[in-house]
Write a protein that holds these residues in place. Structure first.
Motif, PDB file in Angstrom:
ATOM      1  N   GLU A 242       0.837  -1.210   0.000  1.00  0.00           N
ATOM      2  CA  GLU A 242       0.000   0.000   0.000  1.00  0.00           C
ATOM      3  C   GLU A 242       0.867   1.254   0.000  1.00  0.00           C
ATOM      4  O   GLU A 242       0.637   2.195  -0.755  1.00  0.00           O
ATOM      5  CB  GLU A 242      -0.906   0.018   1.240  1.00  0.00           C
ATOM      6  N   ARG A 243       1.863   1.260   0.886  1.00  0.00           N
ATOM      7  CA  ARG A 243       2.729   2.441   1.023  1.00  0.00           C
ATOM      8  C   ARG A 243       3.484   2.711  -0.282  1.00  0.00           C
ATOM      9  O   ARG A 243       3.544   3.850  -0.749  1.00  0.00           O
ATOM     10  CB  ARG A 243       3.706   2.226   2.181  1.00  0.00           C
ATOM     11  N   LEU A 244       4.024   1.646  -0.890  1.00  0.00           N
ATOM     12  CA  LEU A 244       4.786   1.831  -2.132  1.00  0.00           C
ATOM     13  C   LEU A 244       3.880   2.285  -3.281  1.00  0.00           C
ATOM     14  O   LEU A 244       4.306   3.091  -4.115  1.00  0.00           O
ATOM     15  CB  LEU A 244       5.527   0.535  -2.484  1.00  0.00           C
ATOM     16  N   ASP A 245       2.650   1.786  -3.322  1.00  0.00           N
ATOM     17  CA  ASP A 245       1.704   2.245  -4.355  1.00  0.00           C
ATOM     18  C   ASP A 245       1.418   3.733  -4.216  1.00  0.00           C
ATOM     19  O   ASP A 245       1.393   4.474  -5.206  1.00  0.00           O
ATOM     20  CB  ASP A 245       0.392   1.462  -4.264  1.00  0.00           C
ATOM     21  N   ILE A 246       1.200   4.157  -2.977  1.00  0.00           N
ATOM     22  CA  ILE A 246       0.907   5.580  -2.741  1.00  0.00           C
ATOM     23  C   ILE A 246       2.111   6.437  -3.110  1.00  0.00           C
ATOM     24  O   ILE A 246       1.979   7.465  -3.795  1.00  0.00           O
ATOM     25  CB  ILE A 246       0.510   5.797  -1.265  1.00  0.00           C
ATOM     26  N   LEU A 247       3.297   6.001  -2.702  1.00  0.00           N
ATOM     27  CA  LEU A 247       4.501   6.777  -3.016  1.00  0.00           C
ATOM     28  C   LEU A 247       4.733   6.830  -4.531  1.00  0.00           C
ATOM     29  O   LEU A 247       5.176   7.853  -5.061  1.00  0.00           O
ATOM     30  CB  LEU A 247       5.712   6.192  -2.293  1.00  0.00           C
ATOM     31  N   ALA A 248       4.411   5.737  -5.218  1.00  0.00           N
ATOM     32  CA  ALA A 248       4.554   5.736  -6.683  1.00  0.00           C
ATOM     33  C   ALA A 248       3.586   6.739  -7.312  1.00  0.00           C
ATOM     34  O   ALA A 248       3.951   7.457  -8.261  1.00  0.00           O
ATOM     35  CB  ALA A 248       4.307   4.331  -7.230  1.00  0.00           C
ATOM     36  N   ASP A 249       2.366   6.808  -6.783  1.00  0.00           N
ATOM     37  CA  ASP A 249       1.397   7.786  -7.304  1.00  0.00           C
ATOM     38  C   ASP A 249       1.891   9.213  -7.107  1.00  0.00           C
ATOM     39  O   ASP A 249       1.772  10.048  -8.004  1.00  0.00           O
ATOM     40  CB  ASP A 249       0.045   7.617  -6.605  1.00  0.00           C
ATOM     41  N   TYR A 250       2.445   9.494  -5.938  1.00  0.00           N
ATOM     42  CA  TYR A 250       2.929  10.856  -5.682  1.00  0.00           C
ATOM     43  C   TYR A 250       4.183  11.161  -6.490  1.00  0.00           C
ATOM     44  O   TYR A 250       4.378  12.293  -6.937  1.00  0.00           O
ATOM     45  CB  TYR A 250       3.153  11.076  -4.177  1.00  0.00           C
TER      46      TYR A 250
END
Length: 183
Positions: A21-29
């Motif tokens: 979840e954290r890596l997906d969010i960071l990738a989006d940002y």
């Protein structure tokens, strides 16, 4: 704030989330920063437009906790969703925690009444014993049946009401988070 500073702080604040979840969010940002740079904006402008990483992380954590409570209904998940939503601001302390505590209080009172109705016949037997007169035995028998019947129906109704309230309160939390995000 540079992209690196923003992403490092956001990554640290989202440490409670599972890695995926954290890596997906960071990738989006990261993608958001890259698109902004392609449009000619500076990293500082993009970071300012996104807002504080603390606020962004709180909103994301609240959304994650609400989703978690929807997929796995439990008191713990609901509590974490409420705490995450309340952490978004003082406003939510009043408009989220207040109604939740009132609902819990009413439910506890009704569950207490239903349990009292279920155990009332045992209390009457313990207090008075088995009566000698037939009309007293009939009164005890039918009174006990009525009490257990009402208590049982109340428990069944309360379980359904609790599940419905759980879903409605999650919808209210989602509405609250979206309202804070300005959507």
């Amino acid at each position: 704030m540079t992209r690196r500073e923003f992403m490092d702080e956001l990554g640290t604040l989202l440490g409670e989330l599972p890695d995926k979840e954290r890596l997906d969010i960071l990738a989006d940002y990261t993608e958001h920063f890259l698109m902004g740079i392609q449009e000619g904006k500076s990293e500082h402008e993009i970071a300012d437009a996104l807002g504080s990483p603390k606020v962004v992380a709180r909103e994301l954590l609240a959304g994650y906790r609400i989703t978690q409570a929807q997929s796995n209904a439990s008191v713990g998940n609901m509590t974490r969703a409420i705490v995450a939503t309340v952490s978004l601001g003082f406003f939510n302390l009043i408009f989220v925690l207040g109604p939740f505590m009132a609902l819990i209080g009413v439910l506890i009172a009704f569950y207490g009444v239903s349990v009292s109705l279920l155990v009332a016949p045992l209390g009457m037997l313990a207090q008075y014993g088995v009566p000698n007169l037939s009309h007293e035995r009939l009164f005890l028998l039918f009174g006990s049946l009525a009490s257990v019947g009402l208590g049982g129906m109340l428990v069944i109704g309360l379980v359904r009401l609790t599940k419905w309230l759980y879903r409605q309160f999650l919808r209210y939390l989602q509405f609250n988070v979206q309202m804070i995000r300005g959507k």
